[in-house]
Design an enzyme around this catalytic site. Sequence first.
Site, PDB file in Angstrom:
ATOM      1  N   ASP A 107      73.550  13.928  17.892  1.00  0.00           N
ATOM      2  CA  ASP A 107      72.345  14.698  18.024  1.00  0.00           C
ATOM      3  C   ASP A 107      72.502  15.734  18.880  1.00  0.00           C
ATOM      4  OD1 ASP A 107      69.024  13.692  18.093  1.00  0.00           O
ATOM      5  OD2 ASP A 107      69.539  14.412  20.140  1.00  0.00           O
ATOM      6  N   ARG A 108      71.765  15.970  20.152  1.00  0.00           N
ATOM      7  CA  ARG A 108      72.315  17.021  21.038  1.00  0.00           C
ATOM      8  C   ARG A 108      73.708  17.334  21.245  1.00  0.00           C
ATOM      9  NH1 ARG A 108      68.146  19.909  20.190  1.00  0.00           N
ATOM     10  NH2 ARG A 108      68.642  21.238  21.973  1.00  0.00           N
ATOM     11  N   HIS A 152      58.556  17.547  18.742  1.00  0.00           N
ATOM     12  CA  HIS A 152      59.099  17.545  20.032  1.00  0.00           C
ATOM     13  C   HIS A 152      59.932  18.867  20.125  1.00  0.00           C
ATOM     14  CE1 HIS A 152      62.525  15.644  17.696  1.00  0.00           C
ATOM     15  NE2 HIS A 152      63.142  15.809  18.462  1.00  0.00           N
ATOM     16  N   HIS A 272      69.063   6.608  13.354  1.00  0.00           N
ATOM     17  CA  HIS A 272      69.553   7.830  13.924  1.00  0.00           C
ATOM     18  C   HIS A 272      70.492   7.366  14.725  1.00  0.00           C
ATOM     19  CE1 HIS A 272      69.522  11.756  15.752  1.00  0.00           C
ATOM     20  NE2 HIS A 272      69.395  11.266  16.742  1.00  0.00           N
TER      21      HIS A 272
END
Length: 292
Positions: A107-108, A152, A272
Amino acid sequence: MSPVIQDFTYHRVPVADGVSLNAAVGGSGPAVVLLHGFPQTHLMWRHVAADLAADFTVICPDLRGYGASDKPVENGQDTYSKRTMAADVVALARALGHDRFALAGHDRGALVAFRAGLDHPATITHLACLDVLPTLDMWDVMHGVSAAVGWHLYLMAQPPGLPEKMIAAVPDAFFAAFLDDWVKDPSAIPAEFRAAYLAACREAIPSIVADYRASAGVDVVHDTADRARGARLRMPVTVVQQDWGAALGYDAVALWRPWTDDLVHRTTTAGHFMAEEAPKEVAHHLRELLAR
C-alpha cells in the site's frame, strides 16, 4: 501494552534532521526491509517477518508520520513526498549497517518502495510492491464511478485544514472503514492489532493526510519526470495484487511493465491486507524474489 513483533528488537533511529524512525529488527543474514501500508503500522508484517527472519535480517519500520515514528509538521509537500520517505528508509538501513538491501512495501509503503527503487538503484537489490499501482498510473485509471473506490484519495488530496478536521471528527469510524471494507478475513486482524492500528492513526491524522496529499501533488511531479526520461527499476521486481484490474478495467501487468526490466506479477485471492490474511503466500513470493 501495545503489541510488538515477538523476538524482534526495537530501535529508534535518526534518519533526517529532527526525524527518527521506530523499527523492529530480527534475524540475521542479508537485509530485507518491510514497509507497511495504511491504516496500519509495522505490525502488519509480524507473520511474514517471523518467516523471513530464519534466513534474513528483517527490518520493519514505521514510516515517517505513522506509528511510533516521528511526525514532522508538513512544510510543503516534500515533507511527506515518497522521495523523502524513501530517503528515510535508506538512511535507516545504513544506520543499522546495511548499505544494500531488499525492499518490500504494501500500500503506501509500496509507493515508498517504488520511489526508493527509482532513486536508489545501487542500494535496492530486490523490490516487491503489494497491492498498488505506481502513483501516476493509479491516478490515470481512476475515472468515472469506478473512482468511488478511492474516495479517500480525493478527500485527503485537498488543501490543508478541512480534510484533517473532517477525519478528526470521527477518527475511529474513518480508519476502521478501511480495515473493514478491504479485508476478506476479519479474523486475520485480531482485536489487539486492530486497536493498535486505530490508536496509531488517531495520533497521526495530520501526517497521514499530508502523505496522501503529496501523492496528489509532488509525487505525481516526480513520477511524471521519471516517465519522461524513461526511468526504470533495474532490480528484480515482484508485484502481488488483488485483481483490481479486472474490476476497474485496466491491465495491471501492462501498467507495471514500462517501469521494470525484470517483472514477476502475481494475483492473490486474499484481501488487501494480504500479509496478515495470507502470510505464507506473501512470504513465498518474497522468498522467490530474493532467490532471483
